[in-house]
Scaffold this motif. Structure first.
Motif, PDB file in Angstrom:
ATOM      1  N   LEU B  27       0.833  -1.206   0.000  1.00  0.00           N
ATOM      2  CA  LEU B  27       0.000   0.000   0.000  1.00  0.00           C
ATOM      3  C   LEU B  27       0.860   1.246   0.000  1.00  0.00           C
ATOM      4  O   LEU B  27       0.575   2.221  -0.714  1.00  0.00           O
ATOM      5  CB  LEU B  27      -0.924   0.000   1.226  1.00  0.00           C
ATOM      6  CG  LEU B  27      -2.149  -0.919   1.169  1.00  0.00           C
ATOM      7  CD1 LEU B  27      -2.878  -0.907   2.497  1.00  0.00           C
ATOM      8  CD2 LEU B  27      -3.097  -0.463   0.065  1.00  0.00           C
ATOM      9  N   TYR B  57      -1.401  -2.357  -5.824  1.00  0.00           N
ATOM     10  CA  TYR B  57      -2.744  -2.570  -5.249  1.00  0.00           C
ATOM     11  C   TYR B  57      -3.243  -3.980  -5.567  1.00  0.00           C
ATOM     12  O   TYR B  57      -3.884  -4.626  -4.735  1.00  0.00           O
ATOM     13  CB  TYR B  57      -3.734  -1.535  -5.786  1.00  0.00           C
ATOM     14  CG  TYR B  57      -3.598  -0.175  -5.132  1.00  0.00           C
ATOM     15  CD1 TYR B  57      -3.662  -0.037  -3.745  1.00  0.00           C
ATOM     16  CD2 TYR B  57      -3.419   0.970  -5.897  1.00  0.00           C
ATOM     17  CE1 TYR B  57      -3.537   1.206  -3.149  1.00  0.00           C
ATOM     18  CE2 TYR B  57      -3.304   2.207  -5.311  1.00  0.00           C
ATOM     19  CZ  TYR B  57      -3.356   2.332  -3.933  1.00  0.00           C
ATOM     20  OH  TYR B  57      -3.244   3.547  -3.340  1.00  0.00           O
ATOM     21  N   ARG B  61      -4.372  -7.015  -3.062  1.00  0.00           N
ATOM     22  CA  ARG B  61      -5.588  -7.811  -3.219  1.00  0.00           C
ATOM     23  C   ARG B  61      -5.240  -9.289  -3.301  1.00  0.00           C
ATOM     24  O   ARG B  61      -5.949 -10.143  -2.761  1.00  0.00           O
ATOM     25  CB  ARG B  61      -6.318  -7.372  -4.490  1.00  0.00           C
ATOM     26  CG  ARG B  61      -7.785  -7.734  -4.520  1.00  0.00           C
ATOM     27  CD  ARG B  61      -8.450  -7.113  -5.718  1.00  0.00           C
ATOM     28  NE  ARG B  61      -7.931  -7.657  -6.973  1.00  0.00           N
ATOM     29  CZ  ARG B  61      -8.354  -8.783  -7.534  1.00  0.00           C
ATOM     30  NH1 ARG B  61      -9.271  -9.501  -6.940  1.00  0.00           N
ATOM     31  NH2 ARG B  61      -7.854  -9.197  -8.679  1.00  0.00           N
ATOM     32  N   GLY B  62      -4.132  -9.561  -3.984  1.00  0.00           N
ATOM     33  CA  GLY B  62      -3.698 -10.945  -4.123  1.00  0.00           C
ATOM     34  C   GLY B  62      -3.345 -11.574  -2.792  1.00  0.00           C
ATOM     35  O   GLY B  62      -3.348 -12.808  -2.650  1.00  0.00           O
ATOM     36  N   GLU B  63      -3.011 -10.756  -1.840  1.00  0.00           N
ATOM     37  CA  GLU B  63      -2.660 -11.295  -0.532  1.00  0.00           C
ATOM     38  C   GLU B  63      -3.880 -11.448   0.379  1.00  0.00           C
ATOM     39  O   GLU B  63      -3.734 -11.640   1.587  1.00  0.00           O
ATOM     40  CB  GLU B  63      -1.620 -10.396   0.134  1.00  0.00           C
ATOM     41  CG  GLU B  63      -0.271 -10.534  -0.558  1.00  0.00           C
ATOM     42  CD  GLU B  63       0.795  -9.666   0.076  1.00  0.00           C
ATOM     43  OE1 GLU B  63       0.528  -9.146   1.174  1.00  0.00           O
ATOM     44  OE2 GLU B  63       1.859  -9.515  -0.517  1.00  0.00           O
ATOM     45  N   GLY B  64      -5.030 -11.293  -0.202  1.00  0.00           N
ATOM     46  CA  GLY B  64      -6.243 -11.577   0.565  1.00  0.00           C
ATOM     47  C   GLY B  64      -6.827 -10.390   1.290  1.00  0.00           C
ATOM     48  O   GLY B  64      -7.796 -10.518   2.031  1.00  0.00           O
ATOM     49  N   LEU B  65      -6.212  -9.238   1.069  1.00  0.00           N
ATOM     50  CA  LEU B  65      -6.767  -8.063   1.737  1.00  0.00           C
ATOM     51  C   LEU B  65      -7.736  -7.389   0.767  1.00  0.00           C
ATOM     52  O   LEU B  65      -7.323  -6.717  -0.178  1.00  0.00           O
ATOM     53  CB  LEU B  65      -5.637  -7.103   2.123  1.00  0.00           C
ATOM     54  CG  LEU B  65      -6.063  -6.069   3.140  1.00  0.00           C
ATOM     55  CD1 LEU B  65      -5.076  -6.058   4.279  1.00  0.00           C
ATOM     56  CD2 LEU B  65      -6.116  -4.711   2.521  1.00  0.00           C
ATOM     57  N   THR B  66      -8.992  -7.664   0.950  1.00  0.00           N
ATOM     58  CA  THR B  66      -9.982  -7.099   0.028  1.00  0.00           C
ATOM     59  C   THR B  66     -10.954  -6.226   0.792  1.00  0.00           C
ATOM     60  O   THR B  66     -11.384  -6.567   1.895  1.00  0.00           O
ATOM     61  CB  THR B  66     -10.784  -8.210  -0.680  1.00  0.00           C
ATOM     62  OG1 THR B  66     -11.285  -9.079   0.323  1.00  0.00           O
ATOM     63  CG2 THR B  66      -9.929  -8.969  -1.644  1.00  0.00           C
ATOM     64  N   ASN B  67     -11.248  -5.109   0.210  1.00  0.00           N
ATOM     65  CA  ASN B  67     -12.274  -4.229   0.775  1.00  0.00           C
ATOM     66  C   ASN B  67     -12.763  -3.288  -0.320  1.00  0.00           C
ATOM     67  O   ASN B  67     -12.169  -3.213  -1.408  1.00  0.00           O
ATOM     68  CB  ASN B  67     -11.741  -3.452   1.978  1.00  0.00           C
ATOM     69  CG  ASN B  67     -10.450  -2.750   1.666  1.00  0.00           C
ATOM     70  OD1 ASN B  67     -10.403  -1.952   0.741  1.00  0.00           O
ATOM     71  ND2 ASN B  67      -9.383  -3.082   2.400  1.00  0.00           N
ATOM     72  N   ALA B  69     -12.738  -0.053  -0.434  1.00  0.00           N
ATOM     73  CA  ALA B  69     -11.848   1.072  -0.721  1.00  0.00           C
ATOM     74  C   ALA B  69     -10.771   0.668  -1.719  1.00  0.00           C
ATOM     75  O   ALA B  69     -10.410   1.435  -2.612  1.00  0.00           O
ATOM     76  CB  ALA B  69     -11.218   1.565   0.579  1.00  0.00           C
ATOM     77  N   LEU B  70     -10.275  -0.571  -1.570  1.00  0.00           N
ATOM     78  CA  LEU B  70      -9.231  -1.055  -2.472  1.00  0.00           C
ATOM     79  C   LEU B  70      -9.766  -1.200  -3.896  1.00  0.00           C
ATOM     80  O   LEU B  70      -9.126  -0.770  -4.863  1.00  0.00           O
ATOM     81  CB  LEU B  70      -8.716  -2.411  -1.961  1.00  0.00           C
ATOM     82  CG  LEU B  70      -7.445  -2.936  -2.617  1.00  0.00           C
ATOM     83  CD1 LEU B  70      -6.277  -2.013  -2.365  1.00  0.00           C
ATOM     84  CD2 LEU B  70      -7.126  -4.324  -2.086  1.00  0.00           C
ATOM     85  N   TYR B  71     -10.966  -1.794  -4.013  1.00  0.00           N
ATOM     86  CA  TYR B  71     -11.566  -1.923  -5.340  1.00  0.00           C
ATOM     87  C   TYR B  71     -11.863  -0.552  -5.931  1.00  0.00           C
ATOM     88  O   TYR B  71     -11.690  -0.315  -7.135  1.00  0.00           O
ATOM     89  CB  TYR B  71     -12.855  -2.756  -5.273  1.00  0.00           C
ATOM     90  CG  TYR B  71     -12.601  -4.251  -5.262  1.00  0.00           C
ATOM     91  CD1 TYR B  71     -12.105  -4.888  -6.391  1.00  0.00           C
ATOM     92  CD2 TYR B  71     -12.858  -5.024  -4.147  1.00  0.00           C
ATOM     93  CE1 TYR B  71     -11.865  -6.258  -6.399  1.00  0.00           C
ATOM     94  CE2 TYR B  71     -12.627  -6.383  -4.137  1.00  0.00           C
ATOM     95  CZ  TYR B  71     -12.132  -6.998  -5.275  1.00  0.00           C
ATOM     96  OH  TYR B  71     -11.889  -8.340  -5.288  1.00  0.00           O
ATOM     97  N   LYS B  73     -10.276   2.208  -5.312  1.00  0.00           N
ATOM     98  CA  LYS B  73      -9.002   2.817  -5.709  1.00  0.00           C
ATOM     99  C   LYS B  73      -8.517   2.234  -7.036  1.00  0.00           C
ATOM    100  O   LYS B  73      -8.108   2.959  -7.949  1.00  0.00           O
ATOM    101  CB  LYS B  73      -7.980   2.585  -4.588  1.00  0.00           C
ATOM    102  CG  LYS B  73      -6.567   2.890  -4.936  1.00  0.00           C
ATOM    103  CD  LYS B  73      -6.376   4.294  -5.438  1.00  0.00           C
ATOM    104  CE  LYS B  73      -6.433   5.314  -4.309  1.00  0.00           C
ATOM    105  NZ  LYS B  73      -6.250   6.671  -4.878  1.00  0.00           N
ATOM    106  N   LYS B  93     -17.426  -3.878  -8.303  1.00  0.00           N
ATOM    107  CA  LYS B  93     -17.121  -4.715  -7.139  1.00  0.00           C
ATOM    108  C   LYS B  93     -17.097  -3.866  -5.875  1.00  0.00           C
ATOM    109  O   LYS B  93     -17.550  -4.295  -4.810  1.00  0.00           O
ATOM    110  CB  LYS B  93     -15.777  -5.409  -7.345  1.00  0.00           C
ATOM    111  CG  LYS B  93     -15.843  -6.562  -8.333  1.00  0.00           C
ATOM    112  CD  LYS B  93     -14.520  -7.285  -8.436  1.00  0.00           C
ATOM    113  CE  LYS B  93     -14.649  -8.548  -9.281  1.00  0.00           C
ATOM    114  NZ  LYS B  93     -13.379  -9.283  -9.396  1.00  0.00           N
TER     115      LYS B  93
END
Lengths: 616, 261
Positions: B27, B57, B61-67, B69-71, B73, B93
């Motif tokens: 990030l 980014y 996401r690939g590391e499993g941190l999805t939310n 705000a990330l999508y 961005k 999404k």
């Protein structure tokens, strides 16, 4: 035989009369002046309920009255029931009528001729009526028979018989009635709409009429007056149509001889007192004749080519919302015109052409002329500068006719300085006219106050939000499905484990009904004992009741418990003689404390009872 | 020997570095790249920086941190790169996480507006259904899951208490919790099912022709090709082809290389 024919004849005559209609014509007055009006009422009364609609009477061509108003045909039905010698008869009559408001056209003895009316197939004729019409001036109030209403006059007149365009004249409506007439209400009926076709009229909206007293030929009159300001819109002979004035007045009640000439106290109080009217209310209508006004056109000499009919003097100023602009920017130009003879309907000279003729500006917009609270006319247009070389909005010329000076003059607006920059912002309004076909795109007139969003990507860089772990609905995300499943499963497992554990525990500690009853009885006893206190005067009684209840529940003895009952119950259960003796002794002690009133050691007794309870 | 050793060492180092980098570092790198894009000397340089930011980014996401705000961005960055397919996909999404996020909605509207094709939006769900099941449409998926979990936990706790004592109020509260939990669980399950069997996908290729079958040899499914940004629903895959439902409820096959899923 003769008698029979006579009766038959009478019967046939009656039959022929049955269903026949009667006509009668009445007038509201037979003597009147040329200015007054009268009401002619023609009524047809028929016994036939299904009588057909009346046809309107036809007036002859030389009818000496002007018909001001017609009401009808109106129809009413009257029913009556009579009982004679036990015979019930029901009669109903239908009355159809026409009413006309007539104004005499000449003086003298005038006749309303016999008028024909068709009632279905029946032809009916009224009787002729003679009306005496006199000129109002000829009536001498001192002559016997001259009534107050015949002295009333209504007229309309102008302050001048001729005028020039733009110069206002005064139109006065005047009602003159003798002061002896007690006026109640007046209902003027101006032809305001017709007047406004030719004049700009001011004053109709004001409901007030001025009132003053005057003496004419030694008689007192009341003059009620209203003045309207008329400004002609066109040159020529302009007509002001006649109008009517209906007024209500009170006719004093005659000393009637009803009740044999005696008037009751209530008559005086309600009819003449503060709650009543001293007499009867009547109505009269007067007519004012048409009048004309000669209006001369604006003088041709010295008339400017772009003169649009404005009447001055006029003061003209101009203002803009912007002075520092780019080429093509919309500028709101407002022209302020101040003058006494201006109104929103006036026509201004062609300012668009005047501004565009040098090719420096383009003018758009078609907002109507408005008037602000101060009476200033506002003329607003959108102006676009077409060249960066433009430095000002030139003065605008507004020609007008000055009534006071009787000559033409020109009102000139101020010069507005502009700073125009080359860097042009292209707006929708800049769409050029291709050939003679205007582009059909509405110009955004209010862009200066309208906020519009620009195109672009919106961003919020919130690192915390992006670093937050949440549940994802997408299968391809590395999901924490295991955690989610665990979280959903964990409460269920916890509940199941608890339920199973509790079940097993209850099963392991399962008691017989007798044991459960003993446990319950012991629990009740403990509660009862814990609530006892030494200060309580009834403690002995409560102690005995608690023990008896416990022992009764424990050994299944209903009712009062005696030592013998206890002995046999405990023996039956296999208790030792010592235990039985101990319990009996305890019971006796408690009974002694209950009935004997002896002082007891409450604490010791409670301890002994609890020990006994544990043993049994 | 030395050279081979150096390459092997470098590769090992990079692998170790990438493996050791945690989401926070990704990030941080992404934000730095974005800042660099803003102050880039040229548009091309900015594009390069933004591409780096997107990679970082995507790594997060690939590391499993999805939310959401990330999508959101990612959607905004793809939109800046004019990659309408990935932009719309990520923004759609993001809306599943926060249905009323104004920033995401504005960017999605902008992305849809930039599409070459304009489709009439078809409303599949009636207003009455949306009003009744407002919690399904108006609340983001993570919130629904959390609410379902919380009420489920409360329901189980009350159930345990009810094993001992059963006052009416406790039973009523337990039933209410159970109902609410069931509602939110069902809602979340429906979303999961929909995303699994009706996957969101967007045409990412500048132009592609939908076919009647899973191959280029099949006849075109529409009278005109589709362009980047066209939103489709993927029903199933077969090799490199996906069976999709196009706007207007038209079934067709699209090459997955032309799709962003």
């Amino acid at each position: 035989m003769r008698i029979f024919f006579t009766i038959l004849l009478l019967f046939l005559v009656q039959l022929s009369l049955l269903g026949a209609a009667r006509i009668e014509a009445t007038v509201s007055k037979n003597n009147l002046t040329l200015q007054e009006t009268l009401t002619l009422n023609i009524a047809v009364v028929s016994d036939d309920k299904d009588a057909e609609e009346l046809s309107a009477p036809k007036f002859p061509a030389d009818f000496p009255f002007q018909i001001l108003r017609q009401i009808g045909p109106s129809r009413s039905t009257q029913s009556s029931v009579s009982i004679v010698n036990g015979r019930v008869e029901q009669n109903s009559t239908v009355k159809s009528s026409y009413q006309y408001l007539l104004k005499p056209t000449k003086t003298g003895s005038l006749q309303i001729p016999a008028l024909s009316i068709t009632n279905g197939k029946q032809q009916l004729k009224t009787s002729p009526i003679t009306i005496l019409v006199a000129d109002a001036k000829q009536i001498d109030p001192k002559v016997a028979g001259a009534t107050a209403t015949s002295q009333a006059q209504f007229r309309q007149y102008l302050s001048s018989e001729s005028t020039v365009m733009g110069a206002p004249v005064l139109l006065t409506y005047e009602l003159i009635v003798p002061s002896s007439l007690e006026l109640r209400t007046i209902y003027p009926a101006y032809n305001e709409e017709k007047v406004s076709l030719n004049f700009k009229a001011e004053g109709y909206e004001d409901p007030q009429w001025s009132q003053q007293a005057t003496v004419i030929n030694g008689m007192r009159y009341t003059v009620i007056r209203k003045v309207i300001h008329l400004t002609p819109k066109h040159p020529g002979t302009l007509e002001i149509p006649g109008c009517t004035m209906t007024y209500q007045y009170v006719v004093p009640r005659q000393q009637s001889n009803r009740n044999n000439g005696r008037r009751s106290l209530f008559d005086d109080f309600f009819e003449d007192g503060p709650f009543g009217m001293r007499g009867q209310l009547e109505e009269n209508t007067l007519v004012a004749d048409d009048i004309t006004l000669q209006v001369e056109d604006f003088p041709a000499e010295g008339r400017p080519d772009d003169f649009s009919g404005l009447i001055g003097p006029i003061l003209a100023t101009a203002s803009t919302d912007l002075q520092d602009v780019f080429v093509g920017d919309p500028i709101t130009l407002t022209l302020h015109l101040t003058g006494n003879n201006l109104d929103q309907d006036c026509t201004l000279p062609d300012l668009k052409t005047a501004l565009e003729k040098e090719g420096k500006f383009r003018v758009s917009g078609d907002d109507p002329i408005t008037m602000d609270e101060d009476g200033t006319l506002l003329y607003t247009r959108t102006l676009r500068v077409l060249s960066p070389d433009v430095t000002e909005i030139p003065p605008l010329q507004i020609p007008y006719y000055d009534i006071a000076k009787k000559s033409y003059n020109t009102a000139t607006t101020n010069t507005i300085q502009l700073t125009v920059q080359e860097n042009k912002k292209v707006t929708l309004g800049d769409a050029h006219i291709q050939g003679n076909t205007p582009l059909q795109i509405p110009l955004p007139e209010k862009t200066k106050t309208m906020l519009t969003e620009t195109e672009g990507v919106l961003e919020i860089n919130d690192l915390d939000d992006m670093a937050r772990k949440t549940w994802s609905p997408f299968p391809d995300d590395q999901q924490r499905h295991g955690l989610l499943a665990t979280l959903f499963l964990a409460p269920f497992l916890l509940w199941s484990a608890t339920a199973i554990g509790l079940h097993l525990h209850r099963k392991a500690n399962k008691l017989s009904p007798a044991e459960r009853a003993a446990r319950n009885a012991k629990s009740v006893l403990r509660n009862a004992l814990s609530q006892l206190s030494e200060d309580d005067a009834q403690s002995g009684k409560r102690l005995a009741e608690a023990l008896q209840t416990f022992l009764g529940q424990r050994f299944g003895i209903a009712g009062a418990l005696t030592a013998n009952d206890l002995n046999s119950a405990m023996t039956g259960k296999g208790y030792s003689p010592e235990q039985i003796a101990k319990a009996q002794a305890l019971l006796e002690q408690c009974n002694a404390a209950q009935y004997g009133g002896s002082a007891i050691d409450l604490q010791t007794l409670k301890t002994q009872i609890l020990e006994c309870a544990e043993e049994v | 020997m030395n050279k081979n050793f150096f390459i092997a060492f470098s590769a090992l180092f990079l692998v170790l570095v990438s493996l050791s980098a945690n989401p926070a570092e990704h990030l941080d790198n992404a934000l730095k790249a974005e800042q660099s894009a803003l102050s880039a000397a040229s548009a091309d340089e900015a594009v390069q920086y933004r591409a780096t930011a997107i990679q970082e980014y995507e790594a997060v996401r690939g590391e499993g941190l999805t939310n959401g705000a990330l999508y959101g961005k990612l959607g905004a960055l793809y939109l800046q790169q004019n990659d309408l397919g990935h932009a719309i996909l990520n923004l759609k999404k993001a809306l599943l996480f926060a249905p009323h996020d104004r920033v995401v909605k504005a960017n999605l509207a902008l992305a849809r507006n930039r599409r070459m094709d304009h489709f009439v939006e078809e409303e599949n769900t009636t207003g009455a259904v949306k009003a009744l099941a407002f919690f399904h449409y108006d609340i983001g998926y993570p919130t629904r899951v959390n609410l379902a979990l919380a009420t489920w936990l409360l329901f189980a706790s009350l159930g345990i208490l009810l094993l001992w004592k059963r006052p009416l109020w406790l039973a009523t509260l337990a039933v209410l919790c159970g109902l609410v939990s069931a509602l939110f669980t069902t809602s979340a399950a429906i979303t999961l099912y929909t995303q699994k069997h009706n996957k969101i996908a967007v045409v990412s290729a500048p132009e592609t022709m939908p076919r009647k079958g899973d191959g280029e040899a099949y006849t075109p499914a529409t009278n005109a090709p589709l362009h980047a940004g066209t939103e489709v629903t993927v029903k199933r895959h077969r090799g490199d082809w996906a069976y999709v439902i196009l706007p207007g409820n038209i079934p067709a096959w699209l090459n997955t290389n032309d799709l962003a899923e």
